[in-house]
Design a protein around this motif. Sequence first.
Motif, PDB file in Angstrom:
ATOM      1  N   GLU A  49      -0.296   2.982  -0.419  1.00  0.00           N
ATOM      2  CA  GLU A  49      -0.014   3.918   0.677  1.00  0.00           C
ATOM      3  C   GLU A  49      -0.593   3.412   1.997  1.00  0.00           C
ATOM      4  OE1 GLU A  49       1.777   7.161   1.067  1.00  0.00           O
ATOM      5  OE2 GLU A  49       2.646   5.756  -0.346  1.00  0.00           O
ATOM      6  N   ARG A  50      -1.766   2.819   1.944  1.00  0.00           N
ATOM      7  CA  ARG A  50      -2.414   2.290   3.136  1.00  0.00           C
ATOM      8  C   ARG A  50      -1.545   1.216   3.800  1.00  0.00           C
ATOM      9  NH1 ARG A  50      -7.038   0.688   0.831  1.00  0.00           N
ATOM     10  NH2 ARG A  50      -6.350  -1.455   0.679  1.00  0.00           N
ATOM     11  N   SER A  51      -0.802   0.462   2.986  1.00  0.00           N
ATOM     12  CA  SER A  51       0.053  -0.583   3.546  1.00  0.00           C
ATOM     13  C   SER A  51       1.222   0.006   4.330  1.00  0.00           C
ATOM     14  CB  SER A  51       0.588  -1.491   2.430  1.00  0.00           C
ATOM     15  OG  SER A  51       1.636  -0.840   1.709  1.00  0.00           O
ATOM     16  N   GLY A  52       1.630   1.241   3.997  1.00  0.00           N
ATOM     17  CA  GLY A  52       2.735   1.894   4.693  1.00  0.00           C
ATOM     18  C   GLY A  52       4.099   1.299   4.385  1.00  0.00           C
ATOM     19  N   LEU A  53       4.211   0.471   3.360  1.00  0.00           N
ATOM     20  CA  LEU A  53       5.455  -0.242   3.073  1.00  0.00           C
ATOM     21  C   LEU A  53       6.307   0.392   1.989  1.00  0.00           C
ATOM     22  CD1 LEU A  53       3.891  -3.784   3.158  1.00  0.00           C
ATOM     23  CD2 LEU A  53       5.382  -2.770   4.886  1.00  0.00           C
ATOM     24  N   PHE A  54       5.711   1.187   1.135  1.00  0.00           N
ATOM     25  CA  PHE A  54       6.447   1.762   0.006  1.00  0.00           C
ATOM     26  C   PHE A  54       6.814   3.200   0.326  1.00  0.00           C
ATOM     27  CE2 PHE A  54       6.530   3.843  -4.227  1.00  0.00           C
ATOM     28  CZ  PHE A  54       7.623   3.168  -4.731  1.00  0.00           C
ATOM     29  N   ARG A  55       8.104   3.526   0.231  1.00  0.00           N
ATOM     30  CA  ARG A  55       8.573   4.871   0.569  1.00  0.00           C
ATOM     31  C   ARG A  55       9.136   5.617  -0.631  1.00  0.00           C
ATOM     32  NH1 ARG A  55       5.763   6.774   3.672  1.00  0.00           N
ATOM     33  NH2 ARG A  55       7.212   8.477   3.911  1.00  0.00           N
ATOM     34  N   GLU A 115      -7.536  -6.961  -7.944  1.00  0.00           N
ATOM     35  CA  GLU A 115      -7.220  -5.553  -8.087  1.00  0.00           C
ATOM     36  C   GLU A 115      -6.617  -5.061  -6.789  1.00  0.00           C
ATOM     37  OE1 GLU A 115     -10.652  -4.582 -11.367  1.00  0.00           O
ATOM     38  OE2 GLU A 115     -10.397  -3.223  -9.685  1.00  0.00           O
ATOM     39  N   LEU A 116      -5.591  -4.202  -6.894  1.00  0.00           N
ATOM     40  CA  LEU A 116      -4.831  -3.762  -5.728  1.00  0.00           C
ATOM     41  C   LEU A 116      -5.696  -3.159  -4.634  1.00  0.00           C
ATOM     42  CD1 LEU A 116      -1.709  -2.100  -7.400  1.00  0.00           C
ATOM     43  CD2 LEU A 116      -1.892  -4.362  -6.383  1.00  0.00           C
ATOM     44  N   ASP A 117      -6.713  -2.422  -5.012  1.00  0.00           N
ATOM     45  CA  ASP A 117      -7.542  -1.737  -4.032  1.00  0.00           C
ATOM     46  C   ASP A 117      -8.269  -2.701  -3.093  1.00  0.00           C
ATOM     47  OD1 ASP A 117      -8.654   0.561  -2.844  1.00  0.00           O
ATOM     48  OD2 ASP A 117     -10.463   0.356  -4.051  1.00  0.00           O
ATOM     49  N   TYR A 118      -8.429  -3.968  -3.489  1.00  0.00           N
ATOM     50  CA  TYR A 118      -9.169  -4.931  -2.685  1.00  0.00           C
ATOM     51  C   TYR A 118      -8.271  -5.911  -1.938  1.00  0.00           C
ATOM     52  CZ  TYR A 118     -13.104  -3.130  -5.301  1.00  0.00           C
ATOM     53  OH  TYR A 118     -14.042  -2.303  -5.839  1.00  0.00           O
ATOM     54  N   LEU A 119      -6.951  -5.778  -2.068  1.00  0.00           N
ATOM     55  CA  LEU A 119      -6.031  -6.712  -1.418  1.00  0.00           C
ATOM     56  C   LEU A 119      -5.743  -6.300   0.021  1.00  0.00           C
ATOM     57  CD1 LEU A 119      -3.440  -7.298  -4.274  1.00  0.00           C
ATOM     58  CD2 LEU A 119      -5.401  -8.705  -3.658  1.00  0.00           C
ATOM     59  N   ASP A 120      -5.451  -7.301   0.845  1.00  0.00           N
ATOM     60  CA  ASP A 120      -5.068  -7.013   2.226  1.00  0.00           C
ATOM     61  C   ASP A 120      -3.613  -6.570   2.278  1.00  0.00           C
ATOM     62  OD1 ASP A 120      -4.661  -9.995   1.616  1.00  0.00           O
ATOM     63  OD2 ASP A 120      -3.395  -9.667   3.371  1.00  0.00           O
ATOM     64  N   ASP A 121      -3.221  -5.966   3.391  1.00  0.00           N
ATOM     65  CA  ASP A 121      -1.872  -5.408   3.543  1.00  0.00           C
ATOM     66  C   ASP A 121      -0.790  -6.482   3.451  1.00  0.00           C
ATOM     67  OD1 ASP A 121      -2.841  -2.849   5.955  1.00  0.00           O
ATOM     68  OD2 ASP A 121      -3.125  -2.989   3.798  1.00  0.00           O
ATOM     69  N   GLY A 122      -1.073  -7.685   3.962  1.00  0.00           N
ATOM     70  CA  GLY A 122      -0.089  -8.772   3.906  1.00  0.00           C
ATOM     71  C   GLY A 122       0.229  -9.181   2.482  1.00  0.00           C
ATOM     72  N   THR A 123      -0.797  -9.288   1.645  1.00  0.00           N
ATOM     73  CA  THR A 123      -0.587  -9.654   0.241  1.00  0.00           C
ATOM     74  C   THR A 123       0.196  -8.563  -0.473  1.00  0.00           C
ATOM     75  OG1 THR A 123      -2.647 -10.913   0.241  1.00  0.00           O
ATOM     76  CG2 THR A 123      -1.755 -10.291  -1.909  1.00  0.00           C
TER      77      THR A 123
END
Length: 197
Positions: A94-100, A178-186
Amino acid sequence: MASPEIDQLTQMLAKLPGLGPRSARRAVLHLLKKRETVLVPLMAALANVNERLTTCSTCGNVDTRDPCGVCRDDRRDRSLVCVVEEVADLWALERSGLFRGVYHVLGGRLSALDGVRPEDLGIETLASRVAQGGISEIILAMNATLEGQTTAHYVADRLATTSVKITQLAHGVPVGGELDYLDDGTLAQALKARLPV
């Protein structure tokens, strides 16, 4: 050096991820120094969340409402369901804002060592959601760990007899990450390059 109550607060804060004993002591000192502007509002916020916290009956997210804010959002594509291990993974996406689309939180991952079996996770509730219809794609967004990939394969096998397209995040997610530690670009690359299972 401090009262038992302050020591207890320090010990409780030290149990939080990312806080050790020293960081917890610094946090406690800050809270005590800023009692009216930080400590009192923090206590009120914690009490409020504690009273109202619930698990979404649709997806397994935690929120103060049921269904959660994601499930209540009419702008989301309900035919696209992203399956994650934990709520932290949902929040990272959700933080990435890319998935709707919408989500399904399993509540963990399969682990023989920890005694976590398929019936301990939300796999059957996911199968029930798929059986109700209206879902065209399931995205398996498990962590790139051995247990995460084992869980992804199990879920894919469980849903193999359905007509739903099953994909997983691309291998841009580092092994052991783990997903929680990945940056938005990844996260963006992993979502865009997902592959069929």
